[in-house]
Scaffold this motif. Structure first.
Motif, short mmCIF file in Angstrom:
data_model
loop_
_atom_site.label_atom_id
_atom_site.label_comp_id
_atom_site.label_asym_id
_atom_site.label_seq_id
_atom_site.Cartn_x
_atom_site.Cartn_y
_atom_site.Cartn_z
N TYR A 1 22.50 110.07 25.53
CA TYR A 1 23.07 108.87 25.95
C TYR A 1 21.97 107.66 25.57
N GLU A 2 20.56 107.83 25.50
CA GLU A 2 19.81 106.75 25.22
C GLU A 2 19.68 106.51 23.60
N ARG A 3 19.77 107.76 22.84
CA ARG A 3 19.88 107.66 21.62
C ARG A 3 21.30 107.02 21.05
N GLY A 4 22.37 107.26 21.58
CA GLY A 4 23.67 106.81 21.53
C GLY A 4 23.29 105.08 21.49
N LEU A 5 22.89 104.72 22.87
CA LEU A 5 22.76 103.21 22.90
C LEU A 5 21.76 102.62 21.81
N GLY A 6 20.74 103.51 21.37
CA GLY A 6 19.85 102.64 20.34
C GLY A 6 20.66 102.77 19.02
N LYS A 7 21.65 103.55 18.87
CA LYS A 7 22.30 103.41 17.54
C LYS A 7 23.16 102.21 17.43
N LEU A 8 23.47 101.61 18.51
CA LEU A 8 24.36 100.59 18.86
C LEU A 8 23.62 99.31 18.48
N LEU A 9 22.43 99.48 18.32
CA LEU A 9 21.63 98.08 17.58
C LEU A 9 22.11 97.71 16.42
N PHE A 10 22.47 98.79 15.48
CA PHE A 10 22.73 98.68 14.01
C PHE A 10 24.25 98.70 14.03
N ALA A 11 25.08 98.64 14.89
CA ALA A 11 26.38 98.87 14.84
C ALA A 11 26.91 97.37 14.19
N GLY A 12 27.97 97.33 13.53
CA GLY A 12 28.56 96.24 13.06
C GLY A 12 29.50 95.47 14.01
N GLU A 13 30.03 96.08 15.04
CA GLU A 13 30.58 95.70 16.03
C GLU A 13 30.63 96.55 17.39
N LEU A 14 30.50 95.82 18.51
CA LEU A 14 30.47 96.84 19.66
C LEU A 14 32.19 97.03 20.11
N THR A 15 32.51 98.07 20.39
CA THR A 15 33.57 98.50 21.12
C THR A 15 33.43 99.32 22.33
N THR A 16 34.20 99.07 23.43
CA THR A 16 34.41 100.04 24.59
C THR A 16 35.07 101.13 24.35
#
Length: 256
Positions: free
Chosen positions: A239-254
């Motif tokens: 879960y924490e690694r997934g949150l870390g990957k979102l740091l580099f995401a082009g956009e955030l989606t729920t």
């Protein structure tokens, strides 16, 4: 569970910080719907109060939670308060280590942690003098796990979650309950950059106030919060690694 229930909103005097828009405005509106006798709406600039807030009939109070003088003045002026909703928050959008603004994390800690602490210190004697009351701290999913794309906001909300537990232990003998709300993505200005489903602020306010009335210590207010809690319990590292990957995401989606 606490040994006693929280304060009924019906007939209560409710003070909400950061009340000019978003979740703060929703808490004011929902408190009115639930029969609050009086509502104090804390805003930083009383000259810029939106029509939606004026329409609630709430008493406008100048209140910046980072200014201890204004907080003390509000506590003196709002001496009949029985419920305090610590809603005021700040998300700067900065990273924590590789920050464009090195002062952003300090500002987020001032608003999101020291703000509620200052409010609780000032208003606990007010509530105790009336035989008890309730405090609601509006937090975030970012409080329960390190959320890299939320920079200094996540550590500040985590600190505020700890604050709620400590305040609860200290204040329970005075008849004061403390409820921490873990909130997911809500349709407010703070989450305007997030795509996908976002919760109605009024629904969050209704759920949060109901949890306070029941005397709950912590409440996951919506699907995102509940889902995040479950995923964190199943596999914390993933879960924490997934949150870390979102740091580099082009956009955030729920997640739907």
């Amino acid at each position: 569970m606490t040994t006693f229930r929280g304060t009924p909103v019906e007939g209560a005097t409710v003070l909400v910080t950061g009340a000019n828009r978003g979740l703060g405005l929703a808490f004011v509106q929902q408190a009115k719907l639930m029969g609050a006798a009086k509502i104090y709406a804390g805003v930083r600039n009383p000259d810029e109060v939106p029509a939606e807030l004026r329409a609630t009939g709430a008493h406008i109070v100048e209140l910046d939670v980072t200014d201890p003088g204004l907080v003390d003045t509000a506590a003196a002026a709002c001496g009949d308060t029985t419920v305090v909703v610590n809603n005021a928050g700040l998300f700067t959008g900065n990273r924590l280590i590789e920050a464009d603004d090195r002062e952003a994390a300090r500002a987020e800690m001032e608003v999101n942690y020291f703000g509620p602490l200052t409010m609780i210190r000032a208003f606990a004697p007010v509530l105790a003098a009336r035989g008890g009351g309730s405090i609601v701290n509006v937090l975030s999913v970012a409080a329960i796990a390190p959320t890299a794309f939320m920079g200094g906001y996540s550590p500040a909300k985590a600190a505020a979650l700890s604050l709620g537990g400590i305040a609860r232990a200290e204040l329970e003998p005075h008849g004061i309950t403390v409820t921490s709300l873990i909130v997911g993505s809500v349709d407010t200005r703070m989450a305007s950059h997030v795509q996908g489903h976002k919760e109605n602020p009024l629904d969050i306010a209704a759920t949060g106030l109901a949890a306070m009335q029941r005397g709950e210590w912590t409440c996951d207010t919506d699907f995102m919060a509940i889902d995040a809690r479950a995923r964190l319990a199943r596999d914390p590292i993933r879960y924490e690694r997934g949150l870390g990957k979102l740091l580099f995401a082009g956009e955030l989606t729920t997640r739907s």
